[in-house]
Motif scaffolding. Structure first.
Motif, short mmCIF file in Angstrom:
data_model
loop_
_atom_site.label_atom_id
_atom_site.label_comp_id
_atom_site.label_asym_id
_atom_site.label_seq_id
_atom_site.Cartn_x
_atom_site.Cartn_y
_atom_site.Cartn_z
N LEU A 317 1.00 -1.05 0.00
CA LEU A 317 -0.06 -0.23 0.19
C LEU A 317 1.09 1.30 0.33
O LEU A 317 0.54 2.76 -0.51
N THR A 318 2.01 1.14 0.28
CA THR A 318 2.73 2.26 0.35
C THR A 318 3.53 2.75 -0.28
O THR A 318 3.66 4.05 -0.99
N ASP A 319 3.49 1.74 -1.47
CA ASP A 319 4.28 2.11 -2.88
C ASP A 319 3.29 2.08 -3.14
O ASP A 319 3.29 3.44 -4.37
N TYR A 320 2.06 1.78 -2.92
CA TYR A 320 0.82 2.89 -4.23
C TYR A 320 0.71 4.12 -3.89
O TYR A 320 0.55 4.49 -4.76
N ILE A 321 0.79 3.99 -2.84
CA ILE A 321 0.31 5.90 -2.46
C ILE A 321 1.73 6.24 -2.79
O ILE A 321 1.36 7.67 -3.41
N ASP A 322 2.82 5.97 -3.26
CA ASP A 322 4.78 5.89 -3.47
C ASP A 322 4.17 6.42 -5.14
O ASP A 322 5.26 6.67 -5.68
N GLY A 323 3.59 5.69 -5.65
CA GLY A 323 3.03 5.69 -6.82
C GLY A 323 4.12 4.73 -7.64
O GLY A 323 4.25 4.77 -8.81
N ASP A 324 4.27 3.45 -7.35
CA ASP A 324 4.10 2.56 -7.67
C ASP A 324 6.15 2.74 -7.98
O ASP A 324 7.03 1.68 -9.23
N ASN A 325 7.03 2.77 -7.12
CA ASN A 325 8.27 2.61 -7.57
C ASN A 325 9.26 1.79 -6.79
O ASN A 325 10.52 1.70 -7.65
N TYR A 326 8.50 0.50 -6.49
CA TYR A 326 9.52 0.05 -4.86
C TYR A 326 9.13 -1.63 -6.37
O TYR A 326 10.30 -1.99 -7.02
N PHE A 327 7.93 -2.39 -6.08
CA PHE A 327 7.46 -3.82 -7.02
C PHE A 327 7.31 -3.35 -7.65
O PHE A 327 6.36 -2.42 -8.39
N LYS A 328 7.86 -4.58 -9.03
CA LYS A 328 7.47 -4.43 -10.80
C LYS A 328 5.98 -4.35 -10.56
O LYS A 328 5.44 -6.01 -9.86
N ILE A 329 4.82 -4.12 -11.40
CA ILE A 329 3.56 -4.54 -11.38
C ILE A 329 3.49 -4.38 -12.77
O ILE A 329 3.83 -3.62 -13.78
N HIS A 330 2.70 -5.52 -12.98
CA HIS A 330 1.82 -5.70 -15.07
C HIS A 330 0.20 -4.91 -14.88
O HIS A 330 -0.06 -4.83 -16.29
N TYR A 331 -0.11 -4.24 -14.69
CA TYR A 331 -1.37 -3.61 -14.69
C TYR A 331 -1.81 -2.70 -13.12
O TYR A 331 -0.93 -2.37 -12.18
N LYS A 332 -1.91 -1.83 -13.98
CA LYS A 332 -2.23 -0.11 -12.83
C LYS A 332 -3.06 -0.78 -11.67
O LYS A 332 -4.56 -1.25 -11.92
N GLY A 333 -2.44 -0.31 -10.55
CA GLY A 333 -3.63 -0.81 -9.32
C GLY A 333 -3.34 -2.11 -8.64
O GLY A 333 -3.65 -2.05 -7.65
#
Ligand code: ADP
Ligand code: GN1
Ligand code: MG
Length: 364
Positions: A317-333
């Motif tokens: 959730l922290t990474d989501y708040i931060d704009g996804d800078n840490y964990f790799k994501i494969h879709y928005k959200g």
């Protein structure tokens, strides 16, 4: 990419010639590739472009992994019939004699022997697999318990320290850098409500009731390779092996081994702790460590999955708040979905907490 995989491969002292390279695995941190070798009787390799935003000191990180793999190889080689190339990670030295290289764009890379004929699971669907996973982590901790040479370097300071993780969470909520906080107040409340009780493992450590040991700290089930018969083979992803409490490894493994769905399952009604898988993993784990853990360590094992699932949910959730800078994501959200799924798992663990405690009591 301006540098080819083949050029990177050629910087290492490999045995065999490059045939092809493809992205491999489902890790959230590094860029991992499997390199196939032209000669069929030779080992393939794993090449990893290391995430140096997450791991800020690659030479120290690699020094840790060198120490750990040398020690593990020593231990494994004393076991009759062991398969040294499949039961521990083998780093391949670069042509300059280091265990990593820097390419002309400034990226760090390392290479391992590809562990052949392994199975890696994101979801655990049988009692035997969970038991074997527990055995693998238990044995891993036991083998590292007498590693010489002083404490390992802390590759990510305060990695599982929940007080620090909460401080960062509060800070990011305040900064609200990409204006996402407004839409997640319900999730934030769930974290706030549970914040105090999560500090118990740290308190036990400060009081000297649980010792610091060498732990893996990233025991997600896909970091535990099983062999072709689904028996414990090798624990991989050694970047975070450093001083820690056993609860960190036990809790993170249960988070994945006892969740019958994926980490970001959208149908939350499917997300719950599977008590049978919890029992199976615990049995495997305690078969290797039961004699070394102290009473307080054992007493709090059942709490560990709640802490680790909460911690990792909080980090998503922290990474989501931060704009996804840490964990790799494969879709928005995706980080928000991961946080919601993991929160649901925390709630299920709360409901089944007494059963989990009873299982550990019976096994110890
Ligand atoms: P990350 O930190 O990004 O998760 P890992 O070191 O776990 O990186 O590697 C990602 C994936 O690559 C693993 O989950 C596993 O499937 C595969 N992998 C890594 N090292 C090896 C190896 N030596 N042999 C076979 N597969 C490997
Ligand atoms: C990351 O590297 P990987 O994908 O095995 C993360 C873990 C999290 C996990 C959540 C160094 O693990 O801490 O629990 O994602 N690794 C790091 O899936 O942050
Ligand atoms: Mg991994």
């Amino acid at each position: 990419m301006g540098v080819t995989l083949e050029e990177i491969f050629d910087s290492f002292k490999a045995d065999g010639s490059y045939l092809s390279g493809e992205p491999y695995g489902s890790g959230h941190i590094h860029d991992t590739f499997r390199v196939e070798i032209a000669e069929k009787d030779k080992d393939d390799y794993i090449l990893q472009k290391l995430n140096n935003k997450v791991f800020k000191n690659i030479p120290e990180l690699q020094n840790n992994i060198e120490r750990v793999t040398i020690h593990l190889k020593n231990k494994v080689s004393q076991i009759p019939g062991s398969d040294i190339k499949r039961e521990c990670l083998s780093l391949i030295p670069s042509k300059e004699g280091k265990s990593w290289i820097v390419d002309k764009e400034g990226n760090f890379w390392r290479m391992y022997i590809f562990i052949s004929r392994h199975h890696s699971y994101n979801i655990v669907d049988s009692a035997d697999k969970a038991f074997e996973g527990g055995k693998a982590i238990g044995r891993f901790q036991a083998m590292l318990s007498d590693m010489p040479g002083g404490p390992l370097f802390e590759t990510i300071p305060w990695f599982h320290n929940i007080e620090k993780r909460l401080d960062t969470f509060y800070l990011k909520i305040k900064e609200n850098p990409v204006s996402r906080v407004q839409s997640i107040t319900e999730e934030i409340d769930h974290f706030l409500k549970r914040a105090d009780e999560m500090k118990i493992i740290l308190s036990l450590g400060h009081e000297g009731k649980i010792p610091i040991r060498i732990t893996h700290n990233d025991t997600k089930f896909n970091n535990i390779l099983l062999d072709e018969n689904d028996k414990a083979l090798c624990v991989i992803d050694l970047d975070t092996v450093m001083p820690g409490y056993v609860h960190y490894d036990f809790g993170d493994a249960i988070r994945t081994a006892a969740n019958p769905t994926s980490e970001d399952e959208t149908d939350l009604s499917k997300v719950k702790v599977d008590i049978n898988r919890f029992r199976d993993y615990s049995e495997g784990y305690l078969s290797e460590t039961g004699n070394t853990l102290n009473d307080t360590e054992k007493e709090y094992l059942a709490f560990a999955p709640r802490l680790l699932t909460y911690t990792i949910a909080l980090r998503f959730l922290t990474d989501y708040i931060d704009g996804d800078n840490y964990f790799k994501i494969h879709y928005k959200g995706q980080n928000l979905q991961r946080a919601r799924t993991q929160l649901k798992l925390v709630m299920s663990m709360e409901e089944h907490y007494e059963e989990m405690r009873e299982i550990i009591r019976r096994l110890t």
